[in-house]
Design a protein around this motif. Structure first.
Motif, PDB file in Angstrom:
ATOM      1  N   TRP A   1       9.924   4.605   1.766  1.00 33.40           N
ATOM      2  CA  TRP A   1       9.986   4.479   0.311  1.00 33.40           C
ATOM      3  C   TRP A   1      11.135   5.264  -0.313  1.00 33.40           C
ATOM      4  CZ3 TRP A   1       7.510   0.676  -1.960  1.00 33.40           C
ATOM      5  CH2 TRP A   1       6.436   0.112  -1.287  1.00 33.40           C
ATOM      6  N   ALA A   2      11.380   6.475   0.119  1.00 30.64           N
ATOM      7  CA  ALA A   2      12.438   7.283  -0.495  1.00 30.64           C
ATOM      8  C   ALA A   2      13.826   6.770  -0.119  1.00 30.64           C
ATOM      9  CB  ALA A   2      12.289   8.741  -0.075  1.00 30.64           C
ATOM     10  N   MET A   3      13.954   6.118   1.025  1.00 37.73           N
ATOM     11  CA  MET A   3      15.244   5.630   1.480  1.00 37.73           C
ATOM     12  C   MET A   3      15.510   4.191   1.028  1.00 37.73           C
ATOM     13  SD  MET A   3      17.947   6.555   3.047  1.00 37.73           S
ATOM     14  CE  MET A   3      17.663   7.895   4.171  1.00 37.73           C
TER      15      MET A   3
ATOM     16  N   MET B   1       0.848  -1.169   0.000  1.00 33.74           N
ATOM     17  CA  MET B   1       0.000   0.000   0.000  1.00 33.74           C
ATOM     18  C   MET B   1       0.894   1.232   0.000  1.00 33.74           C
ATOM     19  SD  MET B   1      -2.762   1.284   2.792  1.00 33.74           S
ATOM     20  CE  MET B   1      -3.218  -0.376   3.010  1.00 33.74           C
ATOM     21  N   LEU B   2       0.484   2.220  -0.726  1.00 35.45           N
ATOM     22  CA  LEU B   2       1.259   3.448  -0.771  1.00 35.45           C
ATOM     23  C   LEU B   2       0.884   4.369   0.390  1.00 35.45           C
ATOM     24  CD1 LEU B   2       1.300   4.047  -4.622  1.00 35.45           C
ATOM     25  CD2 LEU B   2       3.056   3.016  -3.181  1.00 35.45           C
ATOM     26  N   THR B   3       1.645   5.429   0.518  1.00 34.38           N
ATOM     27  CA  THR B   3       1.574   6.283   1.703  1.00 34.38           C
ATOM     28  C   THR B   3       0.195   6.888   1.948  1.00 34.38           C
ATOM     29  OG1 THR B   3       3.911   6.779   1.410  1.00 34.38           O
ATOM     30  CG2 THR B   3       2.674   8.228   2.853  1.00 34.38           C
ATOM     31  N   GLN B   4      -0.445   7.444   0.930  1.00 30.83           N
ATOM     32  CA  GLN B   4      -1.743   8.082   1.142  1.00 30.83           C
ATOM     33  C   GLN B   4      -2.797   7.070   1.585  1.00 30.83           C
ATOM     34  OE1 GLN B   4      -2.278  11.199   1.490  1.00 30.83           O
ATOM     35  NE2 GLN B   4      -4.475  11.112   1.723  1.00 30.83           N
ATOM     36  N   GLY B   5      -2.791   5.900   0.994  1.00 32.31           N
ATOM     37  CA  GLY B   5      -3.719   4.859   1.423  1.00 32.31           C
ATOM     38  C   GLY B   5      -3.493   4.479   2.873  1.00 32.31           C
ATOM     39  N   TYR B   6      -2.247   4.417   3.263  1.00 27.42           N
ATOM     40  CA  TYR B   6      -1.904   4.095   4.656  1.00 27.42           C
ATOM     41  C   TYR B   6      -2.398   5.189   5.602  1.00 27.42           C
ATOM     42  CZ  TYR B   6       0.919   2.638   8.600  1.00 27.42           C
ATOM     43  OH  TYR B   6       1.331   2.240   9.846  1.00 27.42           O
ATOM     44  N   ARG B   7      -2.236   6.440   5.198  1.00 30.46           N
ATOM     45  CA  ARG B   7      -2.710   7.568   6.022  1.00 30.46           C
ATOM     46  C   ARG B   7      -4.235   7.534   6.170  1.00 30.46           C
ATOM     47  NH1 ARG B   7       1.169  11.925   3.050  1.00 30.46           N
ATOM     48  NH2 ARG B   7       3.070  11.419   4.187  1.00 30.46           N
ATOM     49  N   ILE B   8      -4.925   7.196   5.089  1.00 29.98           N
ATOM     50  CA  ILE B   8      -6.389   7.109   5.148  1.00 29.98           C
ATOM     51  C   ILE B   8      -6.811   5.986   6.090  1.00 29.98           C
ATOM     52  CG2 ILE B   8      -8.450   6.522   3.800  1.00 29.98           C
ATOM     53  CD1 ILE B   8      -7.087   8.051   1.432  1.00 29.98           C
ATOM     54  N   LEU B   9      -6.132   4.842   6.013  1.00 28.99           N
ATOM     55  CA  LEU B   9      -6.443   3.737   6.935  1.00 28.99           C
ATOM     56  C   LEU B   9      -6.285   4.179   8.382  1.00 28.99           C
ATOM     57  CD1 LEU B   9      -4.963   0.386   5.622  1.00 28.99           C
ATOM     58  CD2 LEU B   9      -7.336   0.943   6.074  1.00 28.99           C
ATOM     59  N   GLU B  10      -5.218   4.901   8.683  1.00 27.50           N
ATOM     60  CA  GLU B  10      -4.980   5.363  10.054  1.00 27.50           C
ATOM     61  C   GLU B  10      -6.068   6.354  10.483  1.00 27.50           C
ATOM     62  OE1 GLU B  10      -3.581   5.506  13.724  1.00 27.50           O
ATOM     63  OE2 GLU B  10      -2.628   4.210  12.246  1.00 27.50           O
ATOM     64  N   GLU B  11      -6.566   7.157   9.532  1.00 25.11           N
ATOM     65  CA  GLU B  11      -7.643   8.103   9.831  1.00 25.11           C
ATOM     66  C   GLU B  11      -8.944   7.363  10.126  1.00 25.11           C
ATOM     67  OE1 GLU B  11     -10.201  11.368   7.319  1.00 25.11           O
ATOM     68  OE2 GLU B  11      -8.056  11.256   6.939  1.00 25.11           O
ATOM     69  N   TRP B  12      -9.281   6.361   9.308  1.00 26.16           N
ATOM     70  CA  TRP B  12     -10.524   5.612   9.460  1.00 26.16           C
ATOM     71  C   TRP B  12     -10.477   4.634  10.622  1.00 26.16           C
ATOM     72  CZ3 TRP B  12     -11.737   4.011   3.706  1.00 26.16           C
ATOM     73  CH2 TRP B  12     -12.151   5.143   2.996  1.00 26.16           C
ATOM     74  N   PHE B  13      -9.298   4.084  10.881  1.00 28.71           N
ATOM     75  CA  PHE B  13      -9.136   3.078  11.930  1.00 28.71           C
ATOM     76  C   PHE B  13      -8.003   3.500  12.857  1.00 28.71           C
ATOM     77  CE2 PHE B  13     -10.579   0.918   8.020  1.00 28.71           C
ATOM     78  CZ  PHE B  13     -11.824   0.497   8.456  1.00 28.71           C
TER      79      PHE B  13
END
Length: 115
Positions: free
Chosen positions: A30-32, A1-13
């Motif tokens: 990801w950048a490192m 999962m990419l970063t924005q999807g992960y952030r949304i998951l943390e917001e919802w759950f």
């Protein structure tokens, strides 16, 4: 999962990251930790906030299901498929779902969501 999807998951759950950490899900910066190629070669690795946890889809679905099962307004139905969404008159808000129950293709129900 990419970063924005992960952030949304943390917001919802809220707290999902702690559950993933406790389960041993690895962290990816990801950048490192990735090499991005472009016309001039590999981009320089650097630190950034593009960080997620990576796991299989079935495992992530199992964790999300754990969150949803604690919600009294959510009911899991076996042998049931969602066949479509019900919306308000302006088609801008989901108000319920059309479901297919059991093995007989003609059995359908409509379920309205609470306001």
């Amino acid at each position: 999962m990419l970063t924005q999807g992960y952030r949304i998951l943390e917001e919802w759950f809220p707290g999902i990251e702690e559950k993933l950490i406790a389960a041993g899900v690895p962290c990816v910066s990801w950048a490192m930790e990735s090499c991005f190629f472009h016309a001039w070669g590999c981009a320089k690795r650097s630190s950034s906030d593009l960080i997620t946890r990576t796991c299989s889809r079935p495992f992530l679905e199992w964790v999300v299901r754990g969150y949803l099962s604690s919600d009294r307004q959510v009911e899991f139905l076996s042998a049931t498929q969602v066949k479509g969404l019900l919306t308000d008159a302006s088609n801008s808000r989901v108000t319920g779902i059309k479901i297919f129950v059991g093995k007989l293709p003609k059995v359908e129900n409509q379920t309205k969501l609470p306001d």
